[in-house]
Design an enzyme around this catalytic site. Structure first.
Site, short mmCIF file in Angstrom:
data_model
loop_
_atom_site.label_atom_id
_atom_site.label_comp_id
_atom_site.label_asym_id
_atom_site.label_seq_id
_atom_site.Cartn_x
_atom_site.Cartn_y
_atom_site.Cartn_z
CE1 TYR A 24 -4.38 1.07 -0.04
CE2 TYR A 24 -3.53 2.79 1.40
CZ TYR A 24 -4.53 2.29 0.58
OH TYR A 24 -5.68 3.03 0.39
CG HIS A 106 8.54 -2.76 -13.11
ND1 HIS A 106 8.84 -2.58 -14.44
CD2 HIS A 106 9.74 -2.75 -12.45
CE1 HIS A 106 10.15 -2.43 -14.58
NE2 HIS A 106 10.71 -2.55 -13.38
#
Length: 328
Positions: A24, A106
């Site tokens: 987060y 990614h």
């Protein structure tokens, strides 16, 4: 290359699934809030700490990573690259539901085999091309952030899931491009190292140092080499280099043509190719992984040096006096 938009995918695919957002930070918060606002059921997987408290403040009820993954159909891993493989091995891999997918923003850990994908586990990537806070801000504004998507193995099921996720995260408004984990990783790392972060920062500091060491006031050097950078980039972002050249004086444009290649010449282009080679061969990845395992001594030292460079103090002092630097 085809660019996909909201009409080219089906956002209901991801809405029919539970997504566990693991981590987060900047990206994790943006993904979680965007998906929730798009009607997706989101669970947050975290350890106790500041991020846990931040997620609660945003209206989520965080769980342990293992618990969040065990009830999810998609586990989106958004922890830092250097610790993601360890999180996956200890708290994700053995807790995935049958048929669940692992997702990434990614491709680093997949590209360099830090997280092996196989044994019936499918993976997809939905990579927004912006920092996390901008992914959230552009979602709220309605124009979104461009996304790159990929699937491993390459199959229609995972492809459709990746596109659906990207749409829910705001990519459907800005554009979604299909690629591979390898191509996204290598181009992303090269762009960061040679141009956007490494190249740009060194260019700014070199210009600042050249002016100051030649006797000019640091404040003038800051304005000419750093402050005006955003103004130039904003014009290029809207209309390209041609638009920039239409907006500057003939004097500035002529200087661009005759002096730009003297600064960014053959030696720089050769260095860029060496940087790309280190990325493609895995040499950079090996160094970065070892850096993380060694408690990041290079990162720590370089961060300290950045803070001590004169441009930081000059910039902070000037920005505190400029209303334009605060968006007013």
């Amino acid at each position: 290359m085809r660019v996909l938009y909201e009409r080219d995918g089906d956002v209901s695919i991801i809405r029919e699934r539970v997504v566990a957002v693991v981590g987060y930070g900047s990206q994790g918060r943006a993904h979680a809030m965007n998906l929730r606002d798009s009607g997706v059921e989101v669970v947050i997987g975290l350890r106790p700490g500041p991020s846990f408290d931040a997620a609660m403040s945003d209206g989520f009820m965080p769980r342990s990573v293992q618990e969040a993954v065990s009830i999810a159909d998609v586990a989106m891993l958004l922890t830092p690259d250097e610790c993601m493989a360890d999180v996956y091995a200890k708290a994700v891999r053995d807790y995935l539901r049958p048929g669940a997918s692992v997702a990434f923003a990614h491709g680093f850990n997949v590209c360099y085999n830090q997280i092996p994908i196989g044994n019936g586990v499918g993976a997809f990537m939905a990579a927004p091309k912006a920092p996390g806070h901008m992914v959230r801000e552009t979602y709220i504004a309605g124009w979104g952030t461009p996304h790159l998507v990929a699937a491993k193995p390459q199959c229609e099921h995972l492809r459709a899931l990746a596109v659906s996720y990207a749409i829910a995260n705001g990519g459907g408004a800005a554009g979604i491009i299909e690629t591979t984990f390898v191509d996204e990783t290598e181009t992303d790392l090269f762009g960061e190292q040679a141009v956007l972060c490494g190249g740009l920062v060194e260019l700014i500091r070199a210009g600042f140092d050249t002016l100051v060491s030649s006797g000019y006031e640091p404040e003038l050097a800051y304005f000419e080499c750093m402050h005006e950078m955003k103004l130039i980039v904003d014009v290029m972002n809207r209309g390209g280099v041609a638009a920039l050249n239409e907006s500057i004086s003939n004097n500035a444009e002529y200087g661009e043509y005759v002096s730009g290649p003297r600064v960014i010449g053959a030696a720089v282009r050769s260095a860029m190719r060496r940087v790309l080679n280190d990325i493609r061969t895995g040499r950079y990845a090996k160094d970065f992984i070892m850096e993380g395992r060694s408690n990041s001594p290079t990162l720590t030292a370089c961060r300290r040096a950045v803070g001590e460079h004169p441009i930081e103090a000059v910039g902070a002092r000037l920005r505190s006096r400029m209303t334009c630097a605060h968006g007013t």
